[in-house]
Design a protein around this motif. Structure first.
Motif, PDB file in Angstrom:
ATOM      1  N   ALA A  67       0.817  -1.217   0.000  1.00  0.00           N
ATOM      2  CA  ALA A  67       0.000   0.000   0.000  1.00  0.00           C
ATOM      3  C   ALA A  67       0.847   1.261   0.000  1.00  0.00           C
ATOM      4  O   ALA A  67       0.342   2.349  -0.286  1.00  0.00           O
ATOM      5  CB  ALA A  67      -0.931  -0.012   1.215  1.00  0.00           C
ATOM      6  N   THR A  68       2.121   1.140   0.344  1.00  0.00           N
ATOM      7  CA  THR A  68       3.018   2.311   0.355  1.00  0.00           C
ATOM      8  C   THR A  68       4.180   2.111  -0.614  1.00  0.00           C
ATOM      9  O   THR A  68       5.235   2.707  -0.450  1.00  0.00           O
ATOM     10  CB  THR A  68       3.569   2.541   1.772  1.00  0.00           C
TER      11      THR A  68
ATOM     12  N   GLN B 203       3.847   5.516  -3.645  1.00  0.00           N
ATOM     13  CA  GLN B 203       3.664   6.931  -3.344  1.00  0.00           C
ATOM     14  C   GLN B 203       4.160   7.207  -1.934  1.00  0.00           C
ATOM     15  O   GLN B 203       3.615   6.690  -0.968  1.00  0.00           O
ATOM     16  CB  GLN B 203       2.188   7.322  -3.474  1.00  0.00           C
TER      17      GLN B 203
ATOM     18  N   THR C  81       1.824  12.205   0.750  1.00  0.00           N
ATOM     19  CA  THR C  81       0.412  12.410   0.462  1.00  0.00           C
ATOM     20  C   THR C  81       0.248  13.629  -0.431  1.00  0.00           C
ATOM     21  O   THR C  81       1.138  14.481  -0.534  1.00  0.00           O
ATOM     22  CB  THR C  81      -0.375  12.617   1.764  1.00  0.00           C
TER      23      THR C  81
ATOM     24  N   GLU D  50      -4.974   6.164   6.061  1.00  0.00           N
ATOM     25  CA  GLU D  50      -4.804   6.254   4.612  1.00  0.00           C
ATOM     26  C   GLU D  50      -4.226   4.966   4.053  1.00  0.00           C
ATOM     27  O   GLU D  50      -4.635   4.488   2.982  1.00  0.00           O
ATOM     28  CB  GLU D  50      -3.890   7.433   4.272  1.00  0.00           C
ATOM     29  N   VAL D  51      -3.294   4.396   4.775  1.00  0.00           N
ATOM     30  CA  VAL D  51      -2.711   3.134   4.329  1.00  0.00           C
ATOM     31  C   VAL D  51      -3.764   2.031   4.351  1.00  0.00           C
ATOM     32  O   VAL D  51      -3.850   1.207   3.427  1.00  0.00           O
ATOM     33  CB  VAL D  51      -1.500   2.747   5.209  1.00  0.00           C
TER      34      VAL D  51
ATOM     35  N   ARG E 223      -5.926   2.150   1.339  1.00  0.00           N
ATOM     36  CA  ARG E 223      -5.270   1.590   0.157  1.00  0.00           C
ATOM     37  C   ARG E 223      -5.293   0.065   0.193  1.00  0.00           C
ATOM     38  O   ARG E 223      -5.467  -0.588  -0.837  1.00  0.00           O
ATOM     39  CB  ARG E 223      -3.835   2.096   0.074  1.00  0.00           C
TER      40      ARG E 223
ATOM     41  N   LYS F 268      -8.606  -1.207  -0.988  1.00  0.00           N
ATOM     42  CA  LYS F 268      -8.766  -1.186  -2.445  1.00  0.00           C
ATOM     43  C   LYS F 268      -8.143  -2.421  -3.080  1.00  0.00           C
ATOM     44  O   LYS F 268      -8.648  -2.931  -4.077  1.00  0.00           O
ATOM     45  CB  LYS F 268      -8.122   0.080  -3.020  1.00  0.00           C
TER      46      LYS F 268
ATOM     47  N   ASP G 277      -8.885  -4.499   5.444  1.00  0.00           N
ATOM     48  CA  ASP G 277      -8.570  -3.439   6.395  1.00  0.00           C
ATOM     49  C   ASP G 277      -9.227  -3.675   7.753  1.00  0.00           C
ATOM     50  O   ASP G 277      -8.865  -3.035   8.739  1.00  0.00           O
ATOM     51  CB  ASP G 277      -9.016  -2.083   5.834  1.00  0.00           C
TER      52      ASP G 277
END
Length: 540
Positions: free
Chosen positions: A445-446, A449, A452, A463-464, A467, A470, A476
């Protein structure tokens, strides 16, 4: 006569060369052919983030002697780099990181060549890939920009170049090997005990005659001769007796083999000086593992059934040989004989005769396959040594990445996640360790990018988690995923040198397998948890 001998100049004895002394231990692992493959390798490292794990990987490739490497790294050395990277010092501050890293790596092995980018002539990754010779393997470290990743994946697909992705953050790391289509390994280095193939249930005429001659008067042999019969001959002799008493059938079930083993043990002489016979003990001990009907190993079956869609595969020498071996198997219902005879108690002369019988049969089988290969279009250029190697290792040939392209990477991840989470729910009952997939989800997930969009820096935990959701809907909400995300968010992309060094060693080991095409590389992702000091291999 003495004068003649004394007047002759003794031959000059040549010891190992300087290179052989330098690489002595690794030559014992992958031999001269593997070392030659290493020395012709050209490796590209696309370095980003803290950049420690990629350099640690290169270190472990430079030391054994790859031919050449290149580092593409857009960063300049900062104070923070000095605390996590042993290949940078205060004199490197402000300089291109790729330049400083290359210089220090080259000090490890003067026989290796290295280049650094971007420089005055090559300013972008695209121009580097366009202007450089084809790389043997490309390594890239996360976090990487989507644009650079797309360039690398397109280049790898176009040139059939293996790509290795590495990500290290805090106590976690993983690496993923992306091979260009099916990747066959012939020299898999199986355990020597597993390669024994004596064909006792299907002896060929020369072996049967040899055994019959040695045992035709077995009860009248002296203690010395009886105690030095090779166990292969002993088993063949008593198998013939068994057949005569069981309507021509060999012992097939475990019960029958156990009974046969007792017969062999009971035939040993105990009234001798030793109080027993070692060769009969060897024969009894070999019953269960040698009285096996020839069958097609699963790895070779996968190769025989593999559907080749890539035109390059049709012309590959490996597949030409594989087709010839398949024709041999369909004709004879067995694989070519490897020809290796294990050590056993026997008279030297008799043992050598036995070895020669097996070697002659192995050469005959290999010659038949070579004839088929040379009768195939493109087979005339194939080295007979390749055919010999395939025949000796036919039962252990391995095809890596054989199912590539049949399912998308995103769908595969969802399937694996569902299975791993189900396994975790049952872990208490099965005593199996918990899956490390949450680490992969948190790090992936990181992976592309770093900052932010609003410029706050490293993304927050929520935020992670978004992701992760998704990638795998519902993941999550998994408690262990949330714990892994918390650790990754806490690390903020920082690398610990000891974790990076360990991971770099593992990556280099797998890359050497790919470069030399020896041993079996992982398929395809290795996860490392530095908190529990545990690894897991998953096919993602």
């Amino acid at each position: 006569m003495t004068e003649i001998v004394m007047s002759q100049t003794p031959p000059i004895l040549h010891g190992p060369s300087e290179k052989e002394r330098k690489y002595d231990r690794q030559l014992r692992l992958w031999a001269a052919s593997g070392q030659a493959a290493l020395e012709s390798a050209n490796i590209l490292l696309v370095n980003s983030g803290p950049g420690t794990v990629g350099v640690e990987t290169l270190k472990n490739l430079v030391l054994p002697g790859i031919g050449r490497f290149a580092i593409y790294d857009e960063a300049r050395v900062e104070e923070a780099d000095l605390g996590v990277n042993f290949f940078l010092d205060e004199n490197s501050l402000g300089k291109p990181r790729s330049e400083s890293l290359t210089g220090h790596l080259l000090e490890l092995n003067p026989e290796v060549q290295g280049d650094w980018y971007p420089n005055e002539n090559v300013k972008t990754l695209d121009s580097l890939l366009t202007s450089s010779p084809v790389f043997t393997t490309i390594i890239y470290t996360h976090p990487i920009t989507p644009e650079n990743l797309s360039l690398l994946e397109s280049h790898g697909q176009q040139h059939q170049t293996p790509l290795v992705a590495i990500h290290s953050a805090g106590f976690y790391s993983y690496f993923r090997i992306n091979l260009p289509g099916a990747f066959p390994i012939v020299d898999t280095h199986p355990d020597e005990t597993a390669t024994t193939d004596l064909r006792l249930l299907t002896p060929w005429p020369e072996l049967a005659v040899f055994a019959e001659e040695l045992t035709k008067n077995i009860d009248d042999l002296s203690d010395f001769e009886h105690g030095h019969l090779p166990y292969v001959v002993i088993l063949l002799h008593y198998l013939e007796r068994w057949k005569a008493e069981h309507d021509g059938s060999y012992p097939s079930t475990y019960k029958e083999k156990t009974e046969f083993r007792r017969i062999v043990q009971g035939a040993a002489r105990t009234q001798n000086a030793e109080g027993g016979e070692e060769n009969f003990d060897e024969a009894a001990g070999a019953v269960l593992k040698t009285l096996v009907v020839p069958s097609l190993p699963s790895g070779l079956k996968e190769i025989f059934e593999y559907e080749r869609t890539n035109p390059a595969e049709q012309k590959s020498g490996f597949w030409v040989i594989a087709d010839a071996v398949r024709a041999f198997y369909e004709k004879h219902k067995c694989l070519p004989l490897p020809g290796k005879v294990p050590d056993m108690k026997a008279q030297s002369k008799v043992y050598i005769q036995l070895q020669n019988i097996y070697k002659a049969k192995a050469r005959k089988d290999a010659a038949e396959i070579l004839e088929t290969v040379q009768a195939t279009a493109g087979g005339q250029t194939i080295d007979p040594a390749e055919v010999d190697l395939f025949c000796k290792n036919a039962a252990f040939v391995k095809l890596i990445n054989a199912t590539t392209g049949k399912i998308s990477r995103a769908d595969r991840l969802k399937e694996v996640a569902a299975q791993e989470f189900r396994n975790d729910e049952q872990a208490g009952m099965t005593l199996q360790p918990l899956s490390l997939l949450p680490i992969y989800l948190a790090m992936q997930a990181t992976a592309h990018q770093v900052e932010t969009e609003d410029g706050r820096g490293w993304p927050r935990q929520e935020e992670v988690l978004a992701r992760v959701a998704k990638m795998v809907p519902g993941a999550d909400e998994n408690e262990r995923v949330r714990q892994a995300v918390e650790e990754v968010a806490r690390a903020e992309g920082g690398e610990l040198h000891n974790v990076a060094a360990l991971t770099g060693g593992m990556v280099a080991q797998e890359m050497i397998k790919i470069i030399t095409k020896q041993y079996i590389p992982i398929d395809n992702t290795c996860l490392f948890d530095g908190i529990s000091s545990r690894c897991q291999i998953l096919r993602l």
